[in-house]
Scaffold this motif. Sequence first.
Motif, PDB file in Angstrom:
ATOM      1  N   GLU A 417       0.769  -1.957  -0.603  1.00 16.72           N
ATOM      2  CA  GLU A 417       0.559  -0.704  -0.492  1.00 16.72           C
ATOM      3  C   GLU A 417       0.844   1.096   0.091  1.00 16.72           C
ATOM      4  O   GLU A 417       0.529   1.993  -0.465  1.00 16.72           O
ATOM      5  CB  GLU A 417      -0.946  -0.229   0.911  1.00 16.72           C
ATOM      6  CG  GLU A 417      -2.013  -0.930   1.100  1.00 16.72           C
ATOM      7  CD  GLU A 417      -2.989  -0.623  -0.087  1.00 16.72           C
ATOM      8  OE1 GLU A 417      -2.824   0.456  -0.445  1.00 16.72           O
ATOM      9  OE2 GLU A 417      -3.646  -1.348  -0.904  1.00 16.72           O
ATOM     10  N   LYS A 418       2.175   1.063   0.723  1.00 10.70           N
ATOM     11  CA  LYS A 418       3.037   2.518   1.048  1.00 10.70           C
ATOM     12  C   LYS A 418       3.349   2.662  -0.281  1.00 10.70           C
ATOM     13  O   LYS A 418       3.148   4.192  -0.953  1.00 10.70           O
ATOM     14  CB  LYS A 418       3.932   2.673   1.610  1.00 10.70           C
ATOM     15  CG  LYS A 418       4.779   3.191   2.753  1.00 10.70           C
ATOM     16  CD  LYS A 418       2.991   4.296   3.029  1.00 10.70           C
ATOM     17  CE  LYS A 418       3.349   5.300   3.846  1.00 10.70           C
ATOM     18  NZ  LYS A 418       2.838   6.314   4.573  1.00 10.70           N
ATOM     19  N   SER A 419       4.176   1.370  -1.005  1.00  7.90           N
ATOM     20  CA  SER A 419       5.281   1.690  -2.292  1.00  7.90           C
ATOM     21  C   SER A 419       3.420   2.270  -3.675  1.00  7.90           C
ATOM     22  O   SER A 419       3.862   3.232  -4.465  1.00  7.90           O
ATOM     23  CB  SER A 419       5.366   0.017  -2.602  1.00  7.90           C
ATOM     24  OG  SER A 419       6.241   0.704  -2.164  1.00  7.90           O
ATOM     25  N   PHE A 420       2.645   1.742  -3.727  1.00  8.21           N
ATOM     26  CA  PHE A 420       1.076   2.180  -4.509  1.00  8.21           C
ATOM     27  C   PHE A 420       1.136   3.383  -4.255  1.00  8.21           C
ATOM     28  O   PHE A 420       0.484   4.754  -4.674  1.00  8.21           O
ATOM     29  CB  PHE A 420       0.700   0.845  -4.151  1.00  8.21           C
ATOM     30  CG  PHE A 420      -1.113   1.222  -4.795  1.00  8.21           C
ATOM     31  CD1 PHE A 420      -1.260   1.118  -6.265  1.00  8.21           C
ATOM     32  CD2 PHE A 420      -2.306   2.282  -4.989  1.00  8.21           C
ATOM     33  CE1 PHE A 420      -1.987   1.209  -7.509  1.00  8.21           C
ATOM     34  CE2 PHE A 420      -3.336   2.506  -5.587  1.00  8.21           C
ATOM     35  CZ  PHE A 420      -3.021   2.606  -7.043  1.00  8.21           C
ATOM     36  N   GLU A 421       0.988   4.051  -3.126  1.00 11.83           N
ATOM     37  CA  GLU A 421       0.710   5.285  -2.791  1.00 11.83           C
ATOM     38  C   GLU A 421       1.454   6.788  -3.313  1.00 11.83           C
ATOM     39  O   GLU A 421       1.296   7.498  -3.845  1.00 11.83           O
ATOM     40  CB  GLU A 421       0.536   5.515  -1.426  1.00 11.83           C
ATOM     41  CG  GLU A 421       0.001   6.800  -0.279  1.00 11.83           C
ATOM     42  CD  GLU A 421      -0.275   6.767   1.022  1.00 11.83           C
ATOM     43  OE1 GLU A 421       0.976   8.000   1.644  1.00 11.83           O
ATOM     44  OE2 GLU A 421      -0.325   6.474   1.602  1.00 11.83           O
ATOM     45  N   GLN A 422       2.885   5.901  -3.421  1.00 15.75           N
ATOM     46  CA  GLN A 422       4.146   6.918  -3.039  1.00 15.75           C
ATOM     47  C   GLN A 422       4.004   6.431  -5.570  1.00 15.75           C
ATOM     48  O   GLN A 422       4.224   7.696  -6.080  1.00 15.75           O
ATOM     49  CB  GLN A 422       5.081   6.776  -2.614  1.00 15.75           C
ATOM     50  CG  GLN A 422       4.989   7.014  -1.761  1.00 15.75           C
ATOM     51  CD  GLN A 422       6.995   6.115  -1.148  1.00 15.75           C
ATOM     52  OE1 GLN A 422       6.865   5.620  -0.254  1.00 15.75           O
ATOM     53  NE2 GLN A 422       7.495   7.576  -0.732  1.00 15.75           N
ATOM     54  N   ALA A 423       3.773   5.639  -5.555  1.00 13.43           N
ATOM     55  CA  ALA A 423       4.530   4.936  -7.308  1.00 13.43           C
ATOM     56  C   ALA A 423       3.429   5.602  -8.104  1.00 13.43           C
ATOM     57  O   ALA A 423       3.484   6.145  -8.776  1.00 13.43           O
ATOM     58  CB  ALA A 423       4.879   3.854  -7.027  1.00 13.43           C
ATOM     59  N   ALA A 424       1.957   5.664  -7.620  1.00 14.42           N
ATOM     60  CA  ALA A 424       0.410   5.209  -8.342  1.00 14.42           C
ATOM     61  C   ALA A 424       0.834   6.468  -9.404  1.00 14.42           C
ATOM     62  O   ALA A 424      -0.053   6.437 -10.400  1.00 14.42           O
ATOM     63  CB  ALA A 424      -0.598   4.922  -7.205  1.00 14.42           C
ATOM     64  N   GLY A 425       0.609   7.752  -9.001  1.00 15.92           N
ATOM     65  CA  GLY A 425       0.467   9.622  -9.872  1.00 15.92           C
ATOM     66  C   GLY A 425       1.542   9.019 -10.956  1.00 15.92           C
ATOM     67  O   GLY A 425       0.843   9.998 -11.763  1.00 15.92           O
ATOM     68  N   PHE A 426       2.913   8.600 -10.738  1.00 11.34           N
ATOM     69  CA  PHE A 426       3.317   8.575 -11.897  1.00 11.34           C
ATOM     70  C   PHE A 426       3.947   7.371 -13.109  1.00 11.34           C
ATOM     71  O   PHE A 426       4.335   7.274 -13.963  1.00 11.34           O
ATOM     72  CB  PHE A 426       5.131   8.314 -11.286  1.00 11.34           C
ATOM     73  CG  PHE A 426       5.115   9.517 -10.033  1.00 11.34           C
ATOM     74  CD1 PHE A 426       5.340  10.827 -10.339  1.00 11.34           C
ATOM     75  CD2 PHE A 426       4.799   9.410  -8.923  1.00 11.34           C
ATOM     76  CE1 PHE A 426       5.249  12.046  -9.602  1.00 11.34           C
ATOM     77  CE2 PHE A 426       5.598  10.677  -7.450  1.00 11.34           C
ATOM     78  CZ  PHE A 426       5.401  11.427  -7.801  1.00 11.34           C
ATOM     79  N   LEU A 427       2.921   6.249 -12.387  1.00 11.16           N
ATOM     80  CA  LEU A 427       2.651   5.313 -13.634  1.00 11.16           C
ATOM     81  C   LEU A 427       1.074   5.113 -13.718  1.00 11.16           C
ATOM     82  O   LEU A 427       0.122   5.241 -13.849  1.00 11.16           O
ATOM     83  CB  LEU A 427       2.268   3.507 -12.897  1.00 11.16           C
ATOM     84  CG  LEU A 427       3.702   3.631 -11.638  1.00 11.16           C
ATOM     85  CD1 LEU A 427       3.756   2.059 -10.747  1.00 11.16           C
ATOM     86  CD2 LEU A 427       5.286   3.380 -12.559  1.00 11.16           C
TER      87      LEU A 427
END
Length: 452
Positions: A417-427
């Motif tokens: 979840e933490k990785s998704f929260e940080q990365a999702a906007g750039f993917l």
Amino acid sequence: YSDPSLDPDTVALTYTDGEGRSNGIESSKAALEGARYILMDRFSEDAALTGKLRAHLWTQGELRSRVVEDKKTEADKFSDYFDYSERLNKIPSHRALAVFRGRKEGFLSVEIGSAGMESGATDPCEFKIAEHFGIENKGRPGDKWLLEVVNWTWRVKLIYRLETDLLGQLREQSDDEAIRVFTENMKAILLAPPAGNKVTLGLDPGLRTGVKVCVVDRTGKFLEDTAIYPHAPRNQWDESISVLAKLAKKHSVELIAIGNGTASRETDKLAGDLIKLHKELKLDKAMVNEAGASVYSASDIARDEFPDLDVTVRGAISIARRLQDPLAELVKLDPKSIGVGQYQHDVSQIKLGQSLGAVVEDCVNAVGVNVNMASAALLKQVSGLSASIASNIVSYRDQHGEFKNRQALKAVPRFGEKSFEQAAGFLRIVDGDNPLDASAVHPESYSIVEKI
């Protein structure tokens, strides 16, 4: 030194051995010698004074370099600095770094001094030391001796210490400026407009060894390679055009990418002739900066991508892909191997590495990454993604096919979840279930956009 009206020799006699005194001082000369060193220490340790002198030399001083006489014949590349001087706070970083390199290699001697000072003249810094401690030449008995102490303080105690400090300051400032220029150039290359998803013919020019040719499809996938020999000594010009025309027709090539290395102008002329003679192919050509292509072709990333291809073919593939999407291809390289800065091996390697790493990450995150096309090397630059998570995304994509939406990324091993929260906007997911997945909008803000 508080009373210059006293005669130094007379005062010194009161400290010599005799008349019941036993100080271990045999003569007035020895007493004055000791007094001189005591005052030199006191003067040189005065923080306010050294601050004044440092500021004066930084704004009014100059850097001087001279050739080491017995190295003159070997030092030809530093000939501009054989008898060189320039104001310390005005010298450009590239000239300062050149002087430092010459000194490091033993060809130049370097010093700092007050600007415009004639040979044999008293250094202005000595006047500043005397002024700071109220020492003047008024013809009093102690004035001459005190001014000698000032001269010794400057020549023995202060000049070399300040020179070391200021050369260190100049070095640090020059390093920072060189790194800034390097990162700006790097950013311009990374954010160069991509040619887009077009079938591309990559040409890695060469003379005797021939021109390496490869074709990559719209997504950068390798299709075919060959080699042609249009230049001396073989001069197979017409045969080379024929080979390129067949390849272009077979794969519906739209673009020709030409590396800017050896024989690039001759190869550019070859591509120009191909376009003129085969107008029906509707080809366009562009010159591509191939710096670092050879580094990539021998790297672990290239071996993993193309284990069965020769290094020269991998270089041609890299050239073709750089035209399609410079950012996606260049992130596979150590930024230092792209060679867009001066004296990159002389500056702080830790600072340079951190700055270049940061600019690559900033560029990737500013543009965004198509998660269904990106390599692991590109994905690991995304904020919140480690190298292992990036590899897991590629493996998962290979096994299960394209991601249809951003939420599907949560099924990737170790993508929490933490990785998704940080990365999702750039993917980015292009042509997926939700149009917003192709935008910079973060999933947590979808509801706001939908209301709008």
